[in-house]
Design an enzyme around this catalytic site. Structure first.
Site, mmCIF file in Angstrom:
data_model
loop_
_atom_site.group_PDB
_atom_site.id
_atom_site.type_symbol
_atom_site.label_atom_id
_atom_site.label_comp_id
_atom_site.label_asym_id
_atom_site.label_seq_id
_atom_site.Cartn_x
_atom_site.Cartn_y
_atom_site.Cartn_z
ATOM 1 N N ASP A 40 -1.798 1.754 -3.130
ATOM 2 C CA ASP A 40 -3.250 1.620 -3.252
ATOM 3 C C ASP A 40 -3.635 1.078 -4.620
ATOM 4 O O ASP A 40 -2.793 0.891 -5.484
ATOM 5 C CB ASP A 40 -3.936 2.966 -2.996
ATOM 6 C CG ASP A 40 -3.718 3.955 -4.138
ATOM 7 O OD1 ASP A 40 -2.629 3.942 -4.756
ATOM 8 O OD2 ASP A 40 -4.627 4.748 -4.433
ATOM 9 N N GLU B 88 -2.341 2.792 -7.573
ATOM 10 C CA GLU B 88 -0.883 2.668 -7.762
ATOM 11 C C GLU B 88 -0.143 3.976 -7.513
ATOM 12 O O GLU B 88 0.858 4.256 -8.158
ATOM 13 C CB GLU B 88 -0.579 2.154 -9.182
ATOM 14 C CG GLU B 88 -1.553 1.092 -9.654
ATOM 15 C CD GLU B 88 -1.152 0.404 -10.942
ATOM 16 O OE1 GLU B 88 -1.346 1.009 -12.008
ATOM 17 O OE2 GLU B 88 -0.654 -0.732 -10.884
HETATM 18 C C1 NOJ Z 1 -0.796 4.348 -14.079
HETATM 19 C C2 NOJ Z 1 -1.669 4.011 -12.919
HETATM 20 O O1 NOJ Z 1 -2.295 2.828 -13.072
HETATM 21 C C3 NOJ Z 1 -2.607 5.153 -12.659
HETATM 22 O O2 NOJ Z 1 -3.540 4.817 -11.689
HETATM 23 C C4 NOJ Z 1 -1.761 6.267 -12.202
HETATM 24 O O3 NOJ Z 1 -2.546 7.401 -11.949
HETATM 25 C C5 NOJ Z 1 -0.684 6.567 -13.232
HETATM 26 N N1 NOJ Z 1 0.022 5.375 -13.670
HETATM 27 C C6 NOJ Z 1 0.308 7.518 -12.651
HETATM 28 O O4 NOJ Z 1 1.135 6.867 -11.735
HETATM 29 C C1 NOJ Z 2 -4.952 2.174 -13.791
HETATM 30 C C2 NOJ Z 2 -5.693 1.918 -12.524
HETATM 31 O O1 NOJ Z 2 -5.420 2.951 -11.640
HETATM 32 C C3 NOJ Z 2 -5.300 0.612 -11.910
HETATM 33 O O2 NOJ Z 2 -6.145 0.358 -10.830
HETATM 34 C C4 NOJ Z 2 -5.374 -0.503 -12.903
HETATM 35 O O3 NOJ Z 2 -4.907 -1.696 -12.308
HETATM 36 C C5 NOJ Z 2 -4.568 -0.200 -14.141
HETATM 37 N N1 NOJ Z 2 -4.956 1.072 -14.684
HETATM 38 C C6 NOJ Z 2 -4.763 -1.262 -15.223
HETATM 39 O O4 NOJ Z 2 -6.104 -1.247 -15.648
#
Ligand code: NOJ
Ligand code: NOJ
Length: 487
Positions: free
Chosen positions: A216, A219
């Site tokens: 999603d 991530e």
């Molecule tokens: C970084 C991701 O972008 C974020 O959305 C996520 O919650 C954390 N890693 C943990 O996987």
């Molecule tokens: C975390 C977010 O969950 C993700 O959607 C995003 O792409 C990355 N940060 C980078 O901003």
């Protein structure tokens, strides 16, 4: 009002409707001149932040040490390290710049924005072609050099190619309208197969892979996502009419077929007993911490899909009910929301633990809070165009928030233009949108800087500083709510 300050967007419709709306606004101003004055002042603050956001975004794009066209998620290189090009963030950032390009009349600015947009197209083309057989376009994250990030990560993420195609098709349409056929043919679309042009590579990938499970937008969860599929549907729908236009009817027909199948799969996300849209179906990997079927990804999916064709758009009863339940939940769980009369600070989803650099607990995000402002303004615009509102058992609760202390319309009621309750709803949506802007403006740095999150307890910013997506989401929300330039 100063000429450069944004006014409330006025929408199409007959001049009669416009006259009615003007009469209504005038009446409000006469009844309460103080509030009209305050509104102007606040609007000036919203506009000033739009200018800040535009400049901050351009600053991120002009970072040294990055390949031309790369879009850093944030300038932060440690704690957290966001010095990467995420396909999703980049596409959404470029969409906001494209909309600024459409708005601005200053030739120097137009040229500057277009150069950034075309550099991004070139960068992405390099990235796409490096995925030799086109099967890895769901790769979510790249070094700023353009090389794919190869560490462990949630992959594929198939919203990326869809978001990228949407922005590039719209850009191509802007360029065609300016008579720049050759530029579109040489840089953006060619009918050859296997695809070698940026738009067609993403459309082919999306058309052939949308049914596969993917991670999603956060991530974390692998499965079938409402957000991802909403963007895929728009990409292929826009893609089909664009392909016809470019003389590629066989591709167009194939994309149209996939749109119909995607719609069927999206309708399956309705959960009638919960009165919600399920963010994810058929999870097959990733974190299993989400239990409430609530996620701002529903709202983001609606606004990023960006069509006004009635398919899960901003006035859809399922969308509004999902948005309503989620907002109430955040009001409950974020102590920050217990004080004051600002709009609700919105996070990603209730069970979130990611604090922007670790896992001490989720917080409100700027992108989510801006998304609510945008949703409310889009809903107001669509209602105004429709000239009526049907109150249903599913959306009744959402609309009842605008009738505090008064009796709210019941399910089954149809409110039309002449009904004062219809105006109450429109006004409520606009006020609500402003309250979300006020919320965001309260937690930004004094000069205008916006990070990824702000603390659920004390409101101080958290996570990646100067997140490109925070600025982009502010800009698209602003442009959906107000007319006037953003630079
Ligand atoms: C970084 C991701 O972008 C974020 O959305 C996520 O919650 C954390 N890693 C943990 O996987
Ligand atoms: C975390 C977010 O969950 C993700 O959607 C995003 O792409 C990355 N940060 C980078 O901003």
């Amino acid at each position: 009002m100063k000429p450069h300050s944004g006014g409330i967007k006025s929408f199409g419709g007959s001049w009669m409707k416009k006259l009615l709306a003007i009469k209504f606004l005038l009446a409000a101003a006469v009844l309460n001149p103080l509030s009209a004055h305050a509104t102007t002042e606040r609007q000036e603050a919203y506009r000033a932040q739009a200018t800040y956001a535009t400049n901050a975004l351009l600053h991120n794009l002009s970072e040294r040490d990055i390949a031309p066209g790369a879009v850093i998620a944030s300038p932060s290189r440690s704690n957290p390290d966001y010095f990467y090009h995420w396909v999703r963030d980049a596409a959404l950032t470029m969409e906001s710049l494209r909309r600024a390009y459409e708005r601005t009349t200053d030739p120097a600015k137009r040229e500057r924005y277009l150069n950034h947009l075309l550099a991004w197209v070139e960068f992405e083309r390099g990235v796409q072609l490096a995925s030799s057989d086109g099967s890895h376009l769901g790769e979510p994250k790249y070094y700023v050099s353009g090389k794919p990030f190869t560490g462990p990560w949630g992959r594929p993420q198939n919203d990326g190619p869809a978001a990228r195609a949407i922005t590039m098709i719209r850009l191509a349409e802007n360029l065609l309208a300016e008579g720049k056929q050759d530029l579109v043919r040489s840089k953006l679309y060619g009918a050859e197969f296997p695809a070698r042009s940026p738009i067609k590579m993403d459309l082919e990938y999306t058309a052939h892979h949308w049914d596969e499970a993917a991670f999603d937008l956060w991530e974390e969860v692998k499965g079938h996502h409402f957000y991802t599929r909403m963007l895929q549907r728009t990409a292929l729908k826009l893609g089909a009419s664009f392909a016809y236009r470019m003389g590629d009817p066989y591709a167009a027909e194939y994309y149209e077929k996939q749109v119909a199948l995607l719609e069927e799969s999206l309708l399956a996300h309705k959960n009638a007993s919960k009165n919600l849209i399920e963010p994810t179906l058929n999870q097959d990997d990733g974190w299993t911490h989400k239990r409430e079927s609530l996620d701002v990804a529903i709202v983001l999916g609606t606004i990023h899909a960006g069509l006004a064709d009635g398919f899960f758009t901003a006035t859809n009863e399922w969308v509004l009910s999902s948005a309503d339940v989620l907002e109430r939940r955040f009001r409950e769980i974020y102590t920050l929301n217990r004080r004051g009369d600002l709009g609700t600070a919105i996070g990603r989803y209730p069970e979130d633990v990611y604090d922007g650099n670790g896992f001490s607990g989720g917080n409100p995000w700027f992108i989510s809070t801006h998304a609510y402002a945008e949703l409310y303004c889009n809903a107001a615009e669509q209602l105004q165009r429709a000239g009526k509102l049907d109150v249903t058992t599913r959306n009744q609760k959402f609309f009842s928030q605008f009738f505090k202390g008064r009796s709210a319309p019941r399910a089954g009621a149809r409110l039309t233009q002449e009904d004062p309750r219809f105006q109450t709803v429109l006004q409520g949506l606009r006020k609500g949108a402003n309250a979300f802007f006020d919320r965001a403006l309260t937690h930004k740095a004094t000069h205008g800087s916006m990070w990824e999150q702000f603390s659920r307890h004390d409101g101080y910013m958290r996570g990646a500083p100067d997140l490109s997506w925070s600025y982009a989401s502010y800009l698209t929300a602003y442009m959906s709510c107000f007319s006037g330039s953003v630079d």
